[in-house]
Motif scaffolding. Sequence first.
Motif, PDB file in Angstrom:
ATOM      1  N   ALA A  42      -0.231  -4.992   8.986  1.00  0.00           N
ATOM      2  CA  ALA A  42       0.575  -4.596   7.830  1.00  0.00           C
ATOM      3  C   ALA A  42       0.343  -5.534   6.647  1.00  0.00           C
ATOM      4  O   ALA A  42       0.173  -5.078   5.506  1.00  0.00           O
ATOM      5  N   ASN A  43       0.342  -6.837   6.890  1.00  0.00           N
ATOM      6  CA  ASN A  43       0.152  -7.793   5.797  1.00  0.00           C
ATOM      7  C   ASN A  43      -1.165  -7.558   5.070  1.00  0.00           C
ATOM      8  O   ASN A  43      -1.237  -7.597   3.832  1.00  0.00           O
ATOM      9  N   THR A  44      -2.223  -7.325   5.835  1.00  0.00           N
ATOM     10  CA  THR A  44      -3.541  -7.104   5.238  1.00  0.00           C
ATOM     11  C   THR A  44      -3.596  -5.776   4.508  1.00  0.00           C
ATOM     12  O   THR A  44      -4.118  -5.678   3.387  1.00  0.00           O
ATOM     13  N   ALA A  45      -3.037  -4.739   5.128  1.00  0.00           N
ATOM     14  CA  ALA A  45      -3.064  -3.410   4.522  1.00  0.00           C
ATOM     15  C   ALA A  45      -2.300  -3.370   3.212  1.00  0.00           C
ATOM     16  O   ALA A  45      -2.752  -2.770   2.222  1.00  0.00           O
ATOM     17  N   VAL A  46      -1.137  -4.013   3.165  1.00  0.00           N
ATOM     18  CA  VAL A  46      -0.313  -4.023   1.953  1.00  0.00           C
ATOM     19  C   VAL A  46      -1.063  -4.680   0.802  1.00  0.00           C
ATOM     20  O   VAL A  46      -1.056  -4.189  -0.337  1.00  0.00           O
ATOM     21  N   ALA A  47      -1.723  -5.806   1.073  1.00  0.00           N
ATOM     22  CA  ALA A  47      -2.459  -6.502   0.014  1.00  0.00           C
ATOM     23  C   ALA A  47      -3.630  -5.671  -0.484  1.00  0.00           C
ATOM     24  O   ALA A  47      -3.890  -5.598  -1.702  1.00  0.00           O
ATOM     25  N   LEU A  48      -4.350  -5.028   0.414  1.00  0.00           N
ATOM     26  CA  LEU A  48      -5.492  -4.213   0.006  1.00  0.00           C
ATOM     27  C   LEU A  48      -5.048  -2.976  -0.765  1.00  0.00           C
ATOM     28  O   LEU A  48      -5.712  -2.554  -1.719  1.00  0.00           O
ATOM     29  N   ALA A  49      -3.914  -2.397  -0.378  1.00  0.00           N
ATOM     30  CA  ALA A  49      -3.392  -1.250  -1.129  1.00  0.00           C
ATOM     31  C   ALA A  49      -2.989  -1.682  -2.539  1.00  0.00           C
ATOM     32  O   ALA A  49      -3.208  -0.950  -3.510  1.00  0.00           O
ATOM     33  N   ALA A  50      -2.404  -2.870  -2.650  1.00  0.00           N
ATOM     34  CA  ALA A  50      -2.024  -3.384  -3.962  1.00  0.00           C
ATOM     35  C   ALA A  50      -3.247  -3.606  -4.852  1.00  0.00           C
ATOM     36  O   ALA A  50      -3.149  -3.565  -6.084  1.00  0.00           O
ATOM     37  N   ALA A  51      -4.401  -3.844  -4.229  1.00  0.00           N
ATOM     38  CA  ALA A  51      -5.642  -4.035  -4.987  1.00  0.00           C
ATOM     39  C   ALA A  51      -6.260  -2.710  -5.414  1.00  0.00           C
ATOM     40  O   ALA A  51      -7.300  -2.700  -6.079  1.00  0.00           O
ATOM     41  N   GLY A  52      -5.645  -1.588  -5.012  1.00  0.00           N
ATOM     42  CA  GLY A  52      -6.103  -0.286  -5.460  1.00  0.00           C
ATOM     43  C   GLY A  52      -6.942   0.483  -4.471  1.00  0.00           C
ATOM     44  O   GLY A  52      -7.403   1.594  -4.776  1.00  0.00           O
ATOM     45  N   HIS A  53      -7.156  -0.065  -3.284  1.00  0.00           N
ATOM     46  CA  HIS A  53      -7.952   0.634  -2.290  1.00  0.00           C
ATOM     47  C   HIS A  53      -7.133   1.726  -1.595  1.00  0.00           C
ATOM     48  O   HIS A  53      -5.898   1.659  -1.557  1.00  0.00           O
ATOM     49  N   THR A  54      -7.821   2.710  -1.036  1.00  0.00           N
ATOM     50  CA  THR A  54      -7.189   3.695  -0.179  1.00  0.00           C
ATOM     51  C   THR A  54      -7.176   3.116   1.228  1.00  0.00           C
ATOM     52  O   THR A  54      -8.232   2.976   1.859  1.00  0.00           O
ATOM     53  N   VAL A  55      -6.003   2.732   1.699  1.00  0.00           N
ATOM     54  CA  VAL A  55      -5.885   1.975   2.941  1.00  0.00           C
ATOM     55  C   VAL A  55      -5.126   2.781   3.983  1.00  0.00           C
ATOM     56  O   VAL A  55      -3.990   3.214   3.746  1.00  0.00           O
ATOM     57  N   THR A  56      -5.747   2.978   5.134  1.00  0.00           N
ATOM     58  CA  THR A  56      -5.110   3.636   6.271  1.00  0.00           C
ATOM     59  C   THR A  56      -4.888   2.602   7.362  1.00  0.00           C
ATOM     60  O   THR A  56      -5.818   1.880   7.729  1.00  0.00           O
ATOM     61  N   LEU A  57      -3.677   2.525   7.861  1.00  0.00           N
ATOM     62  CA  LEU A  57      -3.348   1.569   8.911  1.00  0.00           C
ATOM     63  C   LEU A  57      -3.286   2.284  10.258  1.00  0.00           C
ATOM     64  O   LEU A  57      -2.533   3.244  10.426  1.00  0.00           O
ATOM     65  N   VAL A  58      -4.081   1.811  11.201  1.00  0.00           N
ATOM     66  CA  VAL A  58      -4.056   2.310  12.575  1.00  0.00           C
ATOM     67  C   VAL A  58      -3.218   1.335  13.388  1.00  0.00           C
ATOM     68  O   VAL A  58      -3.609   0.185  13.595  1.00  0.00           O
ATOM     69  N   ALA A  59      -2.046   1.774  13.812  1.00  0.00           N
ATOM     70  CA  ALA A  59      -1.105   0.870  14.462  1.00  0.00           C
ATOM     71  C   ALA A  59      -0.127   1.670  15.306  1.00  0.00           C
ATOM     72  O   ALA A  59      -0.150   2.911  15.307  1.00  0.00           O
ATOM     73  N   ALA A  60       0.738   0.944  16.013  1.00  0.00           N
ATOM     74  CA  ALA A  60       1.788   1.569  16.815  1.00  0.00           C
ATOM     75  C   ALA A  60       3.124   0.950  16.455  1.00  0.00           C
ATOM     76  O   ALA A  60       3.218  -0.267  16.236  1.00  0.00           O
ATOM     77  N   VAL A  61       4.152   1.786  16.387  1.00  0.00           N
ATOM     78  CA  VAL A  61       5.524   1.312  16.215  1.00  0.00           C
ATOM     79  C   VAL A  61       6.397   2.016  17.244  1.00  0.00           C
ATOM     80  O   VAL A  61       6.030   3.069  17.778  1.00  0.00           O
ATOM     81  N   GLY A  62       7.545   1.439  17.533  1.00  0.00           N
ATOM     82  CA  GLY A  62       8.421   2.009  18.544  1.00  0.00           C
ATOM     83  C   GLY A  62       9.207   3.212  18.053  1.00  0.00           C
ATOM     84  O   GLY A  62       9.261   3.503  16.853  1.00  0.00           O
ATOM     85  N   GLU A  63       9.851   3.868  18.998  1.00  0.00           N
ATOM     86  CA  GLU A  63      10.712   5.011  18.672  1.00  0.00           C
ATOM     87  C   GLU A  63      12.130   4.513  18.436  1.00  0.00           C
ATOM     88  O   GLU A  63      13.066   4.889  19.148  1.00  0.00           O
ATOM     89  N   ASP A  64      12.293   3.675  17.429  1.00  0.00           N
ATOM     90  CA  ASP A  64      13.603   3.090  17.137  1.00  0.00           C
ATOM     91  C   ASP A  64      13.782   2.985  15.633  1.00  0.00           C
ATOM     92  O   ASP A  64      12.897   3.364  14.847  1.00  0.00           O
TER      93      ASP A  64
END
Length: 280
Positions: A42-64
């Motif tokens: 998330a930290n890396t993706a947020v910074a790259l998105a702020a730089a104007g890139h099209t950023v897709t994050l492949v990750a898992a989060v819980g059902e909560d």
Amino acid sequence: MARIVVVGSVATDEVVRLTERCREGAHLNGIMEVPRLGGGGANTAVALAAAGHTVTLVAAVGEDDDGDWQIEALARSGVDVSAIRRVKGGSTRSIVMVDPNGERTIVNLGRAKEEQPPARLLDIPADLVYVRTRAVGLAPLLAEKGRFCKVVAHIPPIEPGVFPAQVIVASASDLPPDLLAEPVTAGLMAAGTRLEWMVLTRGADGAEAFSAARHLRQPSPEVQAIDSTGAGDAFAAGLCHALVGGAEMEDALAVAVRWGAAKVGQDGSALTAENVAGLL
């Protein structure tokens, strides 16, 4: 701007601001701050998105509820969350203790994990893939993806062929003495013959990059340390931003060190959009 896929974790960081340095056996005082978005991916993706890139994050989060909040926070930051999967159980949570010198100690309270490697990675268009996960089993996916785009991966884990990548990144504090003395060996172990550069971060001492023929050094600018959380993730974001833009490693290393130092000088787990704008 480029299409970048980040493979990594998302977390809710529960931050405790300590009034003195963390030390063994101590009874410390601290102030609990408002939870914030964290996790290396998330930290890396947020910074790259702020730089104007099209950023897709492949990750898992819980059902909560934490998982709901994490996805909403990422989307607000401009990250494409369509490749995030919900898994049974709770989302990743971490306690982050930050001392008066800006040094952080992280305690992971649990992790949301997928049972199988994320095969959907192959279907996401990308100019660069950045991997920041300790999960194994990604090698076949990265080998295939690396035929069409650059792959940058962070170690550990350090296992033979775990991350087929052109660039391997590691923190000096994460490598055992034998591999620290031979960083290219560590890179080759993880990446195999695709390796072009092994990048080693050294905190306030900057970073180094090693290839078969070159050894580059980049000192870090002096900054007033406020919060070192996510400094390595900001470094990686700067490195990916420069490399996907066509920069040679010497210039990319300078950009990465500047981004990492900027993160140490600001509060939070990821670079702010304002800070990224200033760096650009």
